[in-house]
Design an enzyme around this catalytic site. Structure first.
Site, mmCIF file in Angstrom:
data_model
loop_
_atom_site.group_PDB
_atom_site.id
_atom_site.type_symbol
_atom_site.label_atom_id
_atom_site.label_comp_id
_atom_site.label_asym_id
_atom_site.label_seq_id
_atom_site.Cartn_x
_atom_site.Cartn_y
_atom_site.Cartn_z
ATOM 1 N N LYS A 23 0.838 -1.195 0.000
ATOM 2 C CA LYS A 23 0.000 0.000 0.000
ATOM 3 C C LYS A 23 0.875 1.247 0.000
ATOM 4 C CE LYS A 23 -3.807 -0.797 2.292
ATOM 5 N NZ LYS A 23 -4.397 -1.144 3.604
ATOM 6 N N ARG A 93 -3.024 2.759 8.569
ATOM 7 C CA ARG A 93 -3.316 1.621 7.699
ATOM 8 C C ARG A 93 -2.138 0.656 7.684
ATOM 9 N NH1 ARG A 93 -4.507 4.684 2.119
ATOM 10 N NH2 ARG A 93 -5.801 2.851 1.717
ATOM 11 N N GLY A 102 -5.684 -11.037 6.488
ATOM 12 C CA GLY A 102 -5.720 -11.496 7.878
ATOM 13 C C GLY A 102 -5.271 -10.458 8.887
ATOM 14 N N MET A 104 -4.519 -6.314 10.511
ATOM 15 C CA MET A 104 -5.311 -5.309 11.200
ATOM 16 C C MET A 104 -6.198 -4.502 10.260
ATOM 17 S SD MET A 104 -4.140 -1.930 13.208
ATOM 18 C CE MET A 104 -4.494 -0.901 11.803
ATOM 19 N N ARG A 334 -3.119 -0.710 -6.771
ATOM 20 C CA ARG A 334 -2.354 -1.953 -6.865
ATOM 21 C C ARG A 334 -2.732 -2.646 -8.169
ATOM 22 N NH1 ARG A 334 -5.791 -4.647 -1.981
ATOM 23 N NH2 ARG A 334 -7.797 -4.419 -2.996
ATOM 24 N N HIS A 449 -7.291 -43.362 -10.170
ATOM 25 C CA HIS A 449 -7.544 -43.863 -11.523
ATOM 26 C C HIS A 449 -8.524 -42.966 -12.274
ATOM 27 C CE1 HIS A 449 -9.635 -46.452 -14.477
ATOM 28 N NE2 HIS A 449 -8.405 -46.845 -14.741
ATOM 29 N N SER A 766 12.054 -40.940 -23.714
ATOM 30 C CA SER A 766 10.942 -40.149 -23.208
ATOM 31 C C SER A 766 10.816 -40.439 -21.721
ATOM 32 C CB SER A 766 9.658 -40.525 -23.946
ATOM 33 O OG SER A 766 8.580 -39.800 -23.402
ATOM 34 N N ASN A 770 5.941 -39.910 -14.051
ATOM 35 C CA ASN A 770 5.055 -40.437 -13.003
ATOM 36 C C ASN A 770 5.697 -41.653 -12.351
ATOM 37 O OD1 ASN A 770 3.254 -38.517 -13.829
ATOM 38 N ND2 ASN A 770 1.938 -39.944 -14.927
ATOM 39 N N CYS A 834 6.815 -37.429 -21.041
ATOM 40 C CA CYS A 834 5.400 -37.684 -21.309
ATOM 41 C C CYS A 834 4.610 -37.952 -20.027
ATOM 42 C CB CYS A 834 5.244 -38.848 -22.278
ATOM 43 S SG CYS A 834 5.882 -40.403 -21.623
ATOM 44 N N TYR A 854 11.115 -31.727 -26.116
ATOM 45 C CA TYR A 854 9.685 -31.432 -26.024
ATOM 46 C C TYR A 854 9.108 -31.910 -24.680
ATOM 47 C CZ TYR A 854 8.903 -36.398 -27.088
ATOM 48 O OH TYR A 854 8.902 -37.753 -27.033
HETATM 49 P P1 ADP Z 1 -7.752 -2.209 3.069
HETATM 50 O O1 ADP Z 1 -6.400 -2.794 3.211
HETATM 51 O O2 ADP Z 1 -8.828 -3.022 3.682
HETATM 52 O O3 ADP Z 1 -8.035 -1.778 1.672
HETATM 53 P P2 ADP Z 1 -7.358 0.587 3.625
HETATM 54 O O4 ADP Z 1 -6.160 0.966 4.415
HETATM 55 O O5 ADP Z 1 -7.249 0.785 2.167
HETATM 56 O O6 ADP Z 1 -7.734 -0.909 3.975
HETATM 57 O O7 ADP Z 1 -8.538 1.419 4.254
HETATM 58 C C1 ADP Z 1 -9.875 1.059 4.313
HETATM 59 C C2 ADP Z 1 -10.744 2.168 3.734
HETATM 60 O O8 ADP Z 1 -10.471 3.412 4.318
HETATM 61 C C3 ADP Z 1 -10.517 2.344 2.263
HETATM 62 O O9 ADP Z 1 -11.750 2.509 1.615
HETATM 63 C C4 ADP Z 1 -9.696 3.582 2.170
HETATM 64 O O10 ADP Z 1 -9.898 4.249 0.958
HETATM 65 C C5 ADP Z 1 -10.187 4.376 3.352
HETATM 66 N N1 ADP Z 1 -9.152 5.290 3.818
HETATM 67 C C6 ADP Z 1 -7.918 4.940 4.240
HETATM 68 N N2 ADP Z 1 -7.179 6.024 4.551
HETATM 69 C C7 ADP Z 1 -7.973 7.096 4.312
HETATM 70 C C8 ADP Z 1 -7.785 8.512 4.414
HETATM 71 N N3 ADP Z 1 -6.621 9.029 4.803
HETATM 72 N N4 ADP Z 1 -8.822 9.305 4.093
HETATM 73 C C9 ADP Z 1 -9.987 8.767 3.678
HETATM 74 N N5 ADP Z 1 -10.236 7.465 3.560
HETATM 75 C C10 ADP Z 1 -9.234 6.620 3.858
HETATM 76 MG MG MG Z 2 -7.867 -0.445 0.586
#
Ligand code: ADP
Ligand code: MG
Ligand code: MG
Length: 883
Positions: A23, A93, A102, A104, A334, A449, A766, A770, A834, A854
């Site tokens: 991110k 974030r 998984g 936070m 991303r 099989h 060849s 397996n 093969c 091949y």
């Molecule tokens: P995730 O990994 O679940 O995508 P994010 O870190 O992207 O989590 O955040 C969750 C939501 O909060 C997203 O919709 C993101 O756009 C929003 N968000 C994160 N930071 C900000 C910010 N600084 N201002 C406004 N919205 C935010």
């Molecule tokens: Mg996000």
């Protein structure tokens, strides 16, 4: 001690996602190319690593550094964190190098407290917005940073909405939200014994610690284990100025894709929800609108953004944005996840647009993804729910009526569509498999099989479906959830997902798109390895050719013996007590073999065809011992005539005679042919006669006769003589000739070890990987998957099943060695593989490096192998140029 690293987005340019997290990397790059990103800074993964190196101690000085960055941002924005004039708020974030659901949850609106919330309400003249933001902060912070029970918050909110008689959060009045805030604080007090912190810096520090801790929470660990993400990577933390999509009707938040992630079409795609914050769009609190429908200005701006993002990242992007009072901000980007269809189209289009090179476009598509594009599949919009799930053993979907007995399947299969449902299958069931659209078994793994045969035939299979139980009378099966399906009822199986459905589910045909053909065309120009196919039937041979196979690397002859009209002859042959009888029955099979080969050679139009002579042990053509014993009991009980009993007894005796403890390493393959050379003699004549017939009409086939299971050069030379003499005899009889080669499979360790010697006599090699895997490990493939491989994988004794991807250090070493030794004796020796590994992209890398000519795989995997072979060439080029 590593230098502590806390860096502003604009300072971190040029660093990779292993330092900045995924991110953070996106935010830094977007900032650098001038996109509107709210300012912020990153606590890099190094900090997280140090935190864990010190057994969970926050590195000294970290909080001071964070404060320094906060003041820089305060200076830049002219606002104060937690200040009473136009308060500055942050989001915290988490952001690991690989996206990790998984971990936070993001905390938004950090810095709000009783005072700043009141100020925000006054400044924005929007009390609802201010208190809604505060409510969200307390909820997220309480749960994530303080450990309060998330459900307690949910319940309060639900009850409040109920008592206010509204459905949505947004409809609560400011007064009601204030009440909620009070109750939320009370939850924290009760659950944690602490107060929600009013000091913004304390909030920030606690949130940072929560992210660091979340790297090691149970869910995150589980996730890393499942996806093989290293424990040592650590997470980064993004601290970013809040922008507000929930401040009114000219605000909102949304997600966008630079192209359509489902079709790949080059057109902005996404959704927008006005007056919303954060996850509202995806959480479905209200129905968002398509970006097609947002106002012109915003749409044009988003299109500009999409163009800029693709120009920079050179790939389709998935981005998050927020509009605050009409001003657009970008919050995340991303590489977008996409369907196989979209992956192919995007890669091909981007190369055409000049955004990426042809090589890049070929590297872009995961070969395995193509699988879903090559089979008839369920219409994704059909929406049916499966009644049971098993293993996705052979891809594609099929509908048909349920048949439990192989004989019945063989009988009715010609006139109606059927699904064969069996506890498991044996070679006896081949005729039933041939007659059916697909197979469903209760037991057995991915290499059982049924699975192997179905994949070879390109038919859908769901195996190991323990969720169904077939009743004793074989008149119906019942699923775990109690759905009962009787014989003759229609079901649908989806071998791509392992699902079973009641009734007929709508399907769509695979259309190899123009783009897919273009992509494969590029791959063909890049790759060195040829791609051949394993095909036992004319139908499979035609399919293989259509998918671009350059030859047939394995045509097994067992199936030809197993067909319903031939099995009785084979049995008579096996029951023969003298050579003469045996020969007589054997030659009754000749016309069948002849016509099979004619069709296959014709289908391949002059391309090479490797025919493997009979490999199976004889007893596999006879009924199983248990069945004969039961039958004998029955005959006796009902006082059957002596003749009938005698006949059963003879078969029983022969089966007992032939039975072996380890048939896999027993009397089969070339060993059986050394005992009964007339089998190979007959097969050779049928193959060559067919080749001459086809040659007389059109393109002469390139015939390669292959001897299975050789371990000793002497086995090969003995049988080669049998084959050459049979050929000579035939040529004399017919008065014409056709060129042919005789080669060997390398599927025993001894053959690999003595490859130099065997190559002196053999025209080609060849690898049967397996069996080579089975014999090298001393594992029996049928027992492996269910019984102990899962435990080996769990303990890390093995990283992957050696039947899925070839074992590089053991079996791979034998392959490399046999290639070297073989070509030392006979330069230019043609060598292929093969085994099923021939269609596995990871194994293809190894085969490419070993210098094979091949790979041969099932028809449906040919496009996958073509792409994987090109990628293998590209990786090899890359590594050899960096060394
Ligand atoms: P995730 O990994 O679940 O995508 P994010 O870190 O992207 O989590 O955040 C969750 C939501 O909060 C997203 O919709 C993101 O756009 C929003 N968000 C994160 N930071 C900000 C910010 N600084 N201002 C406004 N919205 C935010
Ligand atoms: Mg996000
Ligand atoms: Mg074999």
């Amino acid at each position: 001690m590593a230098k502590l690293r806390v860096e502003l987005f604009e300072e971190a340019v040029g660093q990779d996602k292993f330092v900045l997290g995924g991110k953070g990397f996106g935010l830094v790059e977007m900032t650098a190319i001038g996109l509107p990103v709210p300012p912020g800074f990153i606590v890099t993964t190094d900090v997280c690593k140090e935190y864990y190196a010190q057994r969970g101690k926050v590195p000294g000085g970290l909080f001071d550094e964070i404060r320094k960055e906060v003041s820089e941002i305060e200076a830049k924005t002219g606002r104060k964190f937690g200040g009473s004039e136009k308060p500055l708020l942050f989001s915290v974030r988490s952001g690991a190098p690989f996206s990790m659901p998984g971990m936070m949850d993001t905390i938004l609106n950090l810095g709000l407290n009783d005072l700043t919330t009141e100020r925000l309400a006054q400044i924005t003249k929007n009390e609802r917005f201010a208190y809604d933001s505060y409510r969200r902060l307390i909820q997220m912070f309480g749960k994530v940073a303080m450990g309060a029970d998330g459900e307690h918050f949910e319940t309060i909110l639900e009850e409040r909405k109920k008592s206010a008689g509204v459905k949505m959060d947004i409809d609560l009045s400011p007064k009601e939200i204030r009440e909620v805030v009070k109750e939320f604080k009370e939850v924290i007090r009760k659950d944690t014994g602490r107060e929600f912190p009013q000091d913004p810096h304390t909030q920030l520090e606690m949130a940072v610690v929560a992210v660091l801790k979340s790297w090691n929470n149970a869910r995150a660990k589980e996730y890393r284990k499942y996806y093989g993400i290293s424990e040592g990577l650590g997470t980064a933390i993004n601290i970013q100025v809040m922008v507000f999509g929930n401040s009114g009707q000219t605000s909102g938040s949304g997600v966008g894709f630079t192209r359509n992630p489902s079709t790949g079409e080059k057109k902005l795609y996404g959704e927008y929800l006005s007056n919303s914050q954060g996850e509202d769009v995806v959480a479905g609190v209200r129905t968002p609108v398509s970006v097609d429908k947002v106002d012109q200005m915003l749409r044009r701006e988003l299109e500009e953004v999409a163009k800029k993002l693709e120009g920079h990242f050179k790939d389709m992007q998935d981005f998050e944005f927020t509009v605050e009072d009409g001003k657009l901000y970008l919050l995340q980007t991303r590489n977008g996840k996409r369907t196989a269809q979209a992956a192919v189209k995007v890669a091909v289009d981007m190369a055409k647009e000049g955004l990426i090179s042809l090589e890049d476009s070929v590297s872009r598509v995961e070969p395995e993804m193509l699988e879903t594009l090559l089979h008839r599949r369920l219409d994704p919009s059909a929406g049916d729910k499966p009644i049971a799930k098993g293993l996705d053993a052979s891809p594609g979907a099929a509908s048909g009526v349920v048949v439990f007995e192989t004989d019945e399947a063989a009988k009715v299969g010609g006139s109606q569509k059927i699904i064969l449902v069996r506890p498991e299958t044996t070679p006896e069931d081949i005729k039933g498999l041939i007659a059916s659209q697909g197979v469903l078994t209760v037991r057995g793994g991915m290499t059982s099989h049924a699975a192997v045969v179905a994949r070879g035939m390109g038919k859908p299979a769901v195996v190991g479906c323990g969720e169904i139980e077939i009743d004793k009378e074989r008149t119906r099966f019942v699923t775990k959830s109690g759905v009962s399906i009787t014989k003759g009822e229609t079901i649908t199986i989806d071998g791509t997902t392992g699902s079973v459905y009641k009734g007929e589910v709508r399907m769509v045909d695979p259309e190899p798109s123009a783009e897919l053909n273009e992509l494969l065309g590029s791959a063909d120009r890049i790759r060195r390895l040829q791609v051949w196919a394993n095909a036992d039937t004319p139908e499979a041979a035609r399919k293989a050719r259509d998918f671009g196979a350059q030859g047939i690397g394995l045509c097994r002859t067992e199936r030809m013996f197993n067909a319903p009209n031939r099995l009785p002859i084979v049995r008579a042959m096996i029951m023969s007590r003298n050579d003469e009888d045996r020969k007589k029955h054997l030659y009754e099979l000749f016309p069948f073999q002849l016509s099979d080969f004619v069709e296959i050679f014709t289908a391949m139009r002059g391309r090479p065809v490797v025919v493997r002579l009979l490999d199976l042990p004889l007893h596999e053509f006879l009924p199983p011992l248990e069945e004969l014993l039961v039958h004998m009991q029955e005959l006796k009980e009902r006082g059957a005539p002596a003749g009938e009993i005698r006949e059963n007894e003879l078969i029983l005796n022969r089966v007992t005679e032939l039975s072996e403890h380890n048939p896999m390493i027993g009397h089969r393959g070339c060993r059986l042919a050394v005992t009964y050379p007339e089998i190979y003699e007959m097969q050779t004549k049928a193959i060559l006669k067919a080749a001459m017939e086809v040659a007389a009409k059109g393109e002469p086939p390139r015939v390669k006769i292959m001897i299975p299971l050789v371990a000793i050069a002497g086995e090969f030379t003995y049988l080669r003589k049998v084959i050459d003499e049979a050929a000579k005899e035939l040529f004399k009889e017919t008065g014409s000739e056709i060129p042919y080669q005789v080669g060997t499979m390398i599927e025993t360790p001894r053959a690999a070890l003595t490859a130099g010697e065997i190559a002196l006599y053999s025209d080609f090699f060849s690898f049967g990987t397996n069996d080579l895997t089975q014999t090298t490990f001393g594992f029996s493939r049928d027992d492996v998957e269910a019984k102990f491989i899962p435990r080996y994988l769990q303990l890390g004794i093995l990283e992957k099943s050696p039947f899925d991807s070839v074992d590089g250090s053991g079996v791979g070493k034998l392959v490399r060695m046999a290639v070297d030794e073989g070509r030392k004796s006979k330069p230019g020796l043609e060598i292929g593989i093969c085994g099923e590994h021939g269609g596995d992209p990871k194994s293809i890398v190894l085969f490419n490096e070993a210098g094979l000519n091949y790979v041969s795989c099932s028809a449906f995997r040919v496009p996958i192998a073509r792409l994987a072979a090109a990628q293998a060439t590209l990786t090899q080029k890359k590594t050899s140029s960096t060394v």
